[in-house]
Design a protein around this motif. Structure first.
Motif, PDB file in Angstrom:
ATOM      1  N   UNK A 243      -3.823  23.831  31.424  1.00 19.92           N
ATOM      2  CA  UNK A 243      -2.790  23.097  32.240  1.00 19.92           C
ATOM      3  C   UNK A 243      -3.100  21.700  32.807  1.00 19.92           C
TER       4      UNK A 243
ATOM      5  N   UNK B  18      -1.616  18.165  31.455  1.00 14.47           N
ATOM      6  CA  UNK B  18      -0.617  17.450  32.212  1.00 14.47           C
ATOM      7  C   UNK B  18      -1.261  16.213  33.115  1.00 14.47           C
TER       8      UNK B  18
ATOM      9  N   UNK C  68      -1.639  13.197  29.419  1.00  9.68           N
ATOM     10  CA  UNK C  68      -0.575  12.068  29.700  1.00  9.68           C
ATOM     11  C   UNK C  68      -1.219  10.634  29.794  1.00  9.68           C
TER      12      UNK C  68
ATOM     13  N   UNK D   8       3.858  12.187  21.626  1.00 10.88           N
ATOM     14  CA  UNK D   8       4.446  11.528  22.674  1.00 10.88           C
ATOM     15  C   UNK D   8       4.249  12.932  23.819  1.00 10.88           C
ATOM     16  N   UNK D   9       4.411  12.378  25.034  1.00 11.64           N
ATOM     17  CA  UNK D   9       4.432  13.418  26.259  1.00 11.64           C
ATOM     18  C   UNK D   9       5.093  14.422  26.025  1.00 11.64           C
ATOM     19  N   UNK D  10       6.198  14.626  25.024  1.00 11.28           N
ATOM     20  CA  UNK D  10       7.190  15.858  24.786  1.00 11.28           C
ATOM     21  C   UNK D  10       6.056  16.934  24.060  1.00 11.28           C
TER      22      UNK D  10
ATOM     23  N   UNK E 123       3.728  18.366  26.645  1.00 17.76           N
ATOM     24  CA  UNK E 123       4.369  19.335  27.310  1.00 17.76           C
ATOM     25  C   UNK E 123       4.529  20.701  26.219  1.00 17.76           C
ATOM     26  N   UNK E 124       4.895  20.704  25.090  1.00 23.17           N
ATOM     27  CA  UNK E 124       4.938  21.881  24.207  1.00 23.17           C
ATOM     28  C   UNK E 124       3.846  22.461  24.142  1.00 23.17           C
TER      29      UNK E 124
ATOM     30  N   UNK F  44       1.255  22.650  26.153  1.00 22.21           N
ATOM     31  CA  UNK F  44       0.951  23.413  27.337  1.00 22.21           C
ATOM     32  C   UNK F  44       1.514  24.838  27.240  1.00 22.21           C
ATOM     33  N   UNK F  45       2.631  25.044  26.881  1.00 26.92           N
ATOM     34  CA  UNK F  45       3.129  26.464  26.456  1.00 26.92           C
ATOM     35  C   UNK F  45       2.427  27.217  25.502  1.00 26.92           C
ATOM     36  N   UNK F  46       2.333  26.343  24.423  1.00 30.33           N
ATOM     37  CA  UNK F  46       1.695  27.029  23.287  1.00 30.33           C
ATOM     38  C   UNK F  46       0.168  27.170  23.278  1.00 30.33           C
TER      39      UNK F  46
END
Lengths: 59, 528
Positions: free
Chosen positions: B87, B91, B95, B276-278, B281-282, B284-286
């Motif tokens: 996390x 984040x 980034x 990319x930051x996308x 973000x993904x 983090x979940x996975x």
């Protein structure tokens, strides 16, 4: 709870699950956010990636 | 155990890896716009790829074994791995690192720090620190795989290490460093499934979740007297506060690795290669799900091995493993799991070893070649391809030699030492590089140096587990450690060294020349 009575260990499990939930929620909410939109930024990323590929090729 | 079948399974696995590697390589080569095409990666592939890089044989064999000794308190490391290692790392560090790394045209962690502070000296020092300290970590990852082979084939450890090292070295030299996404994805999937299945079958064998935990709780009377005195109060209970056992678990095992993960050179580089930051973000979940299963499940199983071995042989897990923590998980898999799972687990360990070691050897090779040698001798014209390859071969050889020399029960400790040194040397500087514009070049140099010196001092002269076998303190001062008051001889060196590095960074920054606004604008261009 489930055969574990010690608050120290239970808290560790709870924090792990809370962390997991936070990761999932953050990921879901931001799943499609964060793509570069500026052409200049995309080009900068591409230049960087191309050079990185060359460095890896050397290896 | 059928040696021929296991050999066949391993060969098929290696062929599949080679095929996927070739396919990924030829696809990217044939497409003219491969960089653009490569930007669309299926989230599942990306997920498993991240997992494979994060989790090594050290986590599975080394820390799983530690849970067999210390019990379920180790779950705190899972909590830190998820909260800090995923996390916060992705984040708050990932980034900014990604964007700043691209702005500064940095391709390695030392180069990132060097370019951020406009200092070749920082790049050289960081490269040297990584190249000198990381072989210890690579060696224990190799040992993790070798211990499993030793256990299932009942062969000599040296032979097992040779066998595992040959496979890994062949994979790395044959192109594994490129880290093709599809091979990583296959490796991550095998690891995820193996660990998932391991926990399910363990609970099934022990009569269910509650029954297994109750049985482990009821084993409290079996805690050996010397461990009771040290603060061990059972395998479902956190050690007694302020006891030797408590300090060891919290600072050496949980904190050292849980925090040190933020300054891991091979993971920092990973942030820069993200598209990319996308993707971050993904991830983090996975990554959160993967780490929860991979570490949380193996730590729980590690503790529960005591119930299994007690039921089957009347012994504790560490007794069954003949006192070697690193053999607890291999012995458990060998004794308790069905034969087909032993094959699968072998592949999981090969996967964990291959994916982690390839990124470690990449980091060590670039640290020596690109960051150290090319900057120490700037006027010499090197063949950078030859230099990179030679550096990696040297790194592999050193790691294997260290692997032969290290004693038993070393995997978790070796990992923690490396993570601790990285945290003390780099974490304050790395954090300041991202978030504190007032930090200066001079302060960065002194902070890294003070972190290294304080770590070496604490390891050689204070932390008894290292200072005693090293013997330098005994030779110079006539005693095994300079730390005479409890708990200083037990506390992890990072807990002493990182504050030193932080204080030096802040103090020197306040009295030295600021970084120019122009350079800061370049660093932070596009950082949101």
């Amino acid at each position: 709870m489930l055969g574990i009575n010690d608050p120290g260990v239970l808290l560790g499990y709870l924090l792990s699950i809370a962390g997991l939930i936070a990761c999932v929620v953050y990921g879901v909410l931001n799943w499609n956010k964060g793509m570069e939109t500026s052409t200049e930024e995309i080009q900068r990323d591409l230049d960087w990636e191309e050079k990185d590929e060359h460095i890896k090729e050397d290896i | 155990m059928n040696t021929f079948t296991l050999g066949l399974v391993v060969v098929i696995y290696l062929l599949v890896i080679a095929y996927l590697g070739y396919r990924g390589y030829s696809q990217t080569k044939s497409a003219k716009d491969y960089l653009l095409a490569g930007r669309e990666i299926h989230p599942f592939v990306m997920a498993m790829s991240y997992g494979a890089t994060f989790i090594s044989t050290s986590a599975i064999i080394g820390f799983g074994g530690i849970a067999g000794v210390y019990g379920m308190g180790l779950i705190w490391l899972t909590a830190l791995n998820i909260i800090v290692g995923v996390f916060i790392a992705f984040i708050f560090f990932g980034r900014v690192t990604r964007k700043m790394g691209h702005n500064l045209d940095a391709h390695t962690f030392p180069e990132f720090l060097g370019n951020r502070f406009q200092s070749k000296k920082i790049q050289i020092i960081s490269g040297a620190v990584i190249f000198i300290s990381m072989p210890l970590y690579a060696a224990v990852v190799l040992i993790g795989g070798a211990r499993f082979i030793e256990s299932i084939f009942e062969i000599d450890f040296s032979l097992a290490l040779t066998f595992f090292s040959i496979i890994i070295a062949a994979y790395v030299i044959a192109g594994g460093l490129k880290g093709v996404m599809y091979t990583d994805a296959l490796q991550g999937s095998i690891m995820f499934l193996s660990l998932f299945f391991l926990l399910i079958v363990t609970y099934q064998k022990l009569g269910g979740v509650s029954a297994a935990h109750h049985a482990l709780t009821n084993m409290v009377d079996m805690v050996p007297d010397n461990l009771k005195t040290a603060g061990h109060e059972g395998w479902t209970v956190f050690p007694k506060m302020n006891s030797a056992w408590w300090w060891t678990l919290t600072t050496n095992i949980i904190l050292g690795v849980g925090v040190g993960v933020l300054a891991q050179p091979q993971l920092v580089v990973r942030f820069m290669t993200v598209k990319s930051n996308r993707e971050l973000n993904r991830a983090v979940l996975i990554g959160g799900i993967f780490i929860f299963v991979a570490t949380g499940f193996i730590f729980t199983v590690g503790a529960l091995t005591n119930v299994y071995f007690h039921n089957e042989s009347g012994q504790l897990a560490i007794q069954f493993a003949k006192g070697n923590v690193d053999l607890i998980i291999p012995e458990y898999i060998n004794a308790a799991m069905p034969e087909w799972f032993v094959y699968l687990f072998m592949l999981a360990l090969l996967s964990a070893g291959m994916s982690t070691l390839s990124s470690q050897f990449h980091a060590m090779g670039t640290s020596l070649g690109r960051d150290f040698i090319e900057n120490v001798f700037p006027h010499k014209k090197f063949n950078s391809m030859m230099l990179s390859k030679l550096s990696i071969i040297v790194a592999i050889i050193i790691s294997i030699i260290i692997g032969y020399k290290l004693p038993g029960s070393i995997i978790a400790r070796g990992t923690a030492i490396f993570f601790g040194v990285c945290a003390a040397a780099f974490l304050p500087v790395y954090f300041a590089a991202l978030y504190w514009k007032r930090v200066t070049k001079t302060a960065a140099v002194w902070s890294i140096l003070s972190g290294v010196v304080a770590s070496v001092f604490a390891l050689g002269f204070m932390h008894a587990k290292e200072s005693e076998p090293l013997g330098i303190c005994q030779a110079l001062f006539g005693k095994p450690t300079l730390a005479t008051d409890f708990p200083w001889m037990i506390i992890d060196p990072m807990v002493i060294a990182m504050p030193v590095s932080i204080v030096v960074l802040i103090a020197v920054s306040l009295f030295t020349q600021k970084t120019s606004d122009e350079h800061l604008a370049k660093c932070y261009h596009g950082v949101k």
